[in-house]
Structure formats: structure tokens, C-alpha cells
Design an enzyme around this catalytic site. Structure first.
Site, mmCIF file in Angstrom:
data_model
loop_
_atom_site.group_PDB
_atom_site.id
_atom_site.type_symbol
_atom_site.label_atom_id
_atom_site.label_comp_id
_atom_site.label_asym_id
_atom_site.label_seq_id
_atom_site.Cartn_x
_atom_site.Cartn_y
_atom_site.Cartn_z
ATOM 1 N N SER A 47 127.519 32.083 16.531
ATOM 2 C CA SER A 47 127.931 33.257 15.758
ATOM 3 C C SER A 47 127.315 34.560 16.261
ATOM 4 O O SER A 47 127.810 35.633 15.936
ATOM 5 C CB SER A 47 127.560 33.065 14.283
ATOM 6 O OG SER A 47 126.175 32.782 14.160
ATOM 7 N N ASP A 359 123.818 39.609 6.607
ATOM 8 C CA ASP A 359 124.261 38.648 5.588
ATOM 9 C C ASP A 359 123.198 37.592 5.298
ATOM 10 O O ASP A 359 123.497 36.537 4.755
ATOM 11 C CB ASP A 359 125.591 37.984 6.006
ATOM 12 C CG ASP A 359 125.444 37.161 7.281
ATOM 13 O OD1 ASP A 359 124.308 36.984 7.777
ATOM 14 O OD2 ASP A 359 126.473 36.679 7.792
ATOM 15 N N HIS A 362 122.604 36.695 9.870
ATOM 16 C CA HIS A 362 122.945 37.528 11.030
ATOM 17 C C HIS A 362 122.504 38.967 10.816
ATOM 18 O O HIS A 362 122.260 39.381 9.682
ATOM 19 C CB HIS A 362 124.452 37.455 11.272
ATOM 20 C CG HIS A 362 124.945 36.051 11.337
ATOM 21 N ND1 HIS A 362 125.414 35.383 10.231
ATOM 22 C CD2 HIS A 362 124.973 35.164 12.346
ATOM 23 C CE1 HIS A 362 125.729 34.142 10.560
ATOM 24 N NE2 HIS A 362 125.468 33.974 11.842
#
Ligand SMILES: *[C@@H]1O[C@H](CO)[C@@H](O)[C@H](O)[C@H]1NC(C)=O
Ligand SMILES: *[C@@H]1O[C@H](CO)[C@@H](O)[C@H](O)[C@H]1NC(C)=O
Length: 393
Positions: A47, A359, A362
């Protein structure tokens, strides 16, 4: 593993080894020679580098992954959710801008025909949020697949995708060597999730250390394969300072103040990431000796992120490391049914640029921008001249 071949022409590549020897090991991401331009980036990872592959996922996404396809993800720069795990651009986007190539298109959209305007010669992104370095079999054997490992997009799977796409990039062996030689390969960050998942399930740091060689061998295997095909420049990031990450701080709190450093980070997890990175760097040095004509560049995400956590205000962050703009499973959001950033009903901050954490797991675009700038301009160590065709940041 084979013993490193002793290379007689190792001279110009050895800056890499000397950097490793420096106390802070702050290696800069640097470009090889003054005249070199990269025509493409091919990226593998999780990610941290995914620019939208989950939009085209054919598996059933878990709620936490699905949420990335909703606002407020993407609100800062793109103004819509792109599948990036941030409010805006990622390190790889800033890197592409710097080099002067288009932002990378996600492979899965190309594969399923939904992305039409692609040119594989401009680079492709194989990185997928949730991906691990180790194949899913490792987690299956441990009974962990589907418990915490939500997808089957390991580094090995991503490399197979690259092989599938290769005929649209180049055909003959010599043609591939030429095209791939002009490309920049970003191999990672990958491997962080392997440990995130293990820690979430209660694996001790001591046990996690025993898996470090497995993860690094997998990364090394892919690097070797890419070099065999013609890759000449590979950027290989290590892990971040995870002991300062909001998710780790919230999930592994300690009552013993001794477990925290002066910045409020969990020492044991930072030590683990540092240990992992040193092992990775040792392997990269070994590969560099085996392939003296190739440029293998270690990107020190650990120290690049650590400096933000250590002196947030110096970088314009007003919030503490215990704050996150749109946190997953945040205590502030306890009273709503939604658990993930991106689910309706969650409270989001007004100004993500005040935060390092986006979040909870991240980072914000603001943080990624500083990290990239730092990697490219390298204030720490090596005075190596870095020139690219792209604009300066
Ligand atoms: C994961 O994907 C690989 C490659 O596509 C496949 O061979 C393997 O069977 C898959 N594993 C699971 C558990 O779905
Ligand atoms: C490689 O060959 C295939 C089949 O002949 C062709 O469709 C493809 O466009 C070629 N790729 C490149 C990069 O030239």
C-alpha cells in the site's frame, strides 16, 4: 546462497558500502550518472506504493481495504479516491514527477481492460495494498491466510504479472536489456506487511526475527530475476520507523515508560525495523558485488520517516504522533459503527497537512512529500551528485 563473487571492478559502486558503514546509515536515493534519464518506472510493493490496483481487484475486498476506494481518501490532490492509501500523492508519485514520467498506472486495470490509455513503456505499477513479500503459502501453513492476510498478491505474484506483461514492453532478450536498462525499478517497500500481520497475531519480536531471512531472500530473488532480464537501476526501500507509527503505538501500548524513546516511539519495534533494514542492506551489498555494473540503491525509509517523528514541527506538523487525520479504529470514533477511514460516519480532520499519520497506518501526502524530498536531496550523508531529467522538487 552462493558466496559473493569478488569483483575486480567494484570501485565506483562502493560508495554504497561506505554509506552503510556510517553510523546513521542514512543512505540517499541517488541516480547513477549525470546523463542518465529514466524512461519508465516499474514498481512492486504494497500500500505504500499502490496507485490504484485495488480498484480492479477481483477478489472480495475486506472492509479495511475496500474503504480506501471511498472519500476522504484522495481528497488532497486528486480530489477523488484513486485507490491510494493516503489523502494525496505517494512517494512513488513524487518520484515519477521528479523523473518526468507519468504517474504509474495500476497493472490490474490494464489486465482487465478497464484502463485503455496505457503505454507499458511509460512504466506500470504492480504494487498492491496488503501485499506481502512471502507467498501466501507461508501464511496458509501458519493458518493466517484470511485471518489477517486479506489478498493473494505477494511479491512473487507481482513478478509473475510483470513477466506476463513483458512482451508488451520488449520482445528479444537484447531489446529487453535495452528497454529495461533505461527503466527504474522500485522494489518495495515490501515485507512490512509480513511483519505487521505476524505482530497483529501476537508473534513476538524474537520470533519475527527468525522470518527476516525468508523475507529478504524473496526480495533478493526478485532483484536477481529483474537483473537477469536487464534491469540496471533498482531502488530498494527498507522498512519505516514502525515504532513511531500510530497503529503500533495504539495497538501495542506499554505501561513501562522505558519502552518508549524520547520521541514517544516504541523502542522495540524501531529496533526490529532497524535490524531488518541492516539485514536487507547486507543482502543488497552482496548483490551489488555480484552485479558490479548494476546500480542497487537502498532507500532509507526508516531514517527519512524517523526525522519527521523526531522533529514534527520542523516539517510543519502540528499534531503529535498519537494523532491521525482519519484513523482506523480510533478511540475518538468509538461511538460510530464505522471502523475504518473511508466508512461513512467517521470524523476526519480538516487539514491533513498538519498530521504525519493519515489513516492510522499510512502517512499523509505532506509526510510522503518530505520523505521523497529527503530521499532525493539527501541532506544526511552522501554528497553524490544526483541528476535526472525531471524537474527539481
Ligand atoms: C495465489 O496465487 C497464485 C498465483 O496466481 C496461485 O498459484 C495460488 O494458488 C493462489 N493461492 C491461493 C491460496 O489462492
Ligand atoms: C512483441 O511481439 C508481439 C507479437 O508479435 C507483438 O504483439 C508486440 O507488440 C511486440 N512487443 C513489442 C514491445 O514490440
Amino acid at each position: 546462497m552462493a558466496k559473493p563473487a569478488v569483483s575486480s571492478s567494484s570501485s565506483s559502486r562502493v560508495w554504497f558500502l561506505s554509506v552503510a558503514a556510517l553510523i546513521h546509515m542514512r543512505t540517499v536515493l541517488s541516480f547513477t550518472s549525470s546523463s542518465q534519464c529514466y524512461t519508465a518506472i516499474y514498481s512492486f510493493g504494497d500500500s505504500i506504493a499502490d496507485t490504484g490496483n485495488l480498484n480492479y481487484d477481483t477478489e472480495d475486498l475486506s472492509p479495511s481495504l475496500y474503504a480506501v476506494l471511498n472519500p476522504p481518501y484522495g481528497e488532497t490532490f486528486f480530489h477523488y479516491p484513486t485507490g491510494r492509501f493516503s489523502d494525496g500523492r505517494l512517494i512513488i508519485d513524487f518520484l515519477a514527477e521528479h523523473i518526468g514520467v507519468p504517474l504509474l498506472k495500476p497493472y490490474l486495470g490494464i489486465k482487465n481492460g478497464k484502463i485503455k490509455d496505457w503505454n507499458s513503456l511509460e512504466g506500470v505499477n504492480f504494487a498492491v495494498g496488503s501485499a506481502t513479500a512471502l507467498d501466501i503459502g507461508f501464511f496458509l501453513d501458519k493458518g493466517l491466510y484470511d485471518v489477517v492476510v486479506p489478498t493473494n498478491y505477494s511479491l512473487g505474484v507481482q513478478f509473475d504479472w510483470f513477466l506476463d506483461l513483458l512482451p508488451s514492453i520488449c520482445n528479444s532478450s537484447s531489446g529487453c536489456k535495452e528497454v529495461l536498462g533505461r527503466s527504474l525499478f522500485l522494489v518495495g517497500e515490501i515485507g512490512g506487511n509480513d511483519f505487521n500481520y505476524l505482530f497483529q497475531l501476537g508473534t513476538t519480536i524474537e520470533e519475527a526475527r527468525t522470518y527476516v531471512p525468508l523475507v529478504i531472500n524473496k526480495i533478493s530473488w526478485v532483484i536477481n530475476k529483474l537483473i537477469d532480464l536487464g534491469a540496471q537501476t533498482l531502488v530498494v526501500p527498507g522498512n519505516f520507523a514502525i515504532g513511531c507509527n500510530f497503529f503500533y503505538l495504539k495497538n501495542f501500548p506499554s505501561r513501562d515508560l522505558e519502552d518508549y524513546d524520547g520521541s514517544g516511539c516504541l523502542k522495540a519495534f524501531n529496533n526490529f525495523a532497524d535490524y531488518y533494514n541492516k539485514q536487507l542492506l547486507a543482502e543488497l551489498n552482496r548483490l551489488q558485488e555480484l552485479h558490479p555494473d548494476v546500480n542497487i540503491i537502498y532507500a532509507d525509509y526508516y531514517h527519512a520517516s524517523l526525522q519527521l517523528y523526531q522533529s514534527p514541527s520542523q516539517f510543519g506538523f502540528t499534531k503529535s504522533i498519537l494523532d491521525s487525520c482519519c484513523p482506523l479504529m480510533n478511540a475518538n470514533n468509538r461511538n460510530v459503527a464505522a471502523k475504518y477511514c473511508g466508512e461513512p460516519g467517521l470524523i476526519t480532520c480538516d487539514d491533513p497537512s498538519q498530521y504525519i499519520s493519515w489513516d492510522g497506518v499510512h502517512l499523509t501526502e505532506a509526510a510522503y512529500k518530505w520523505i521523497t524530498k529527503d530521499l532525493l536531496q539527501g541532506p544526511f550523508t552522501n554528497p553524490k551528485i544526483r541528476v535526472s531529467c525531471g524537474s527539481d522538487m
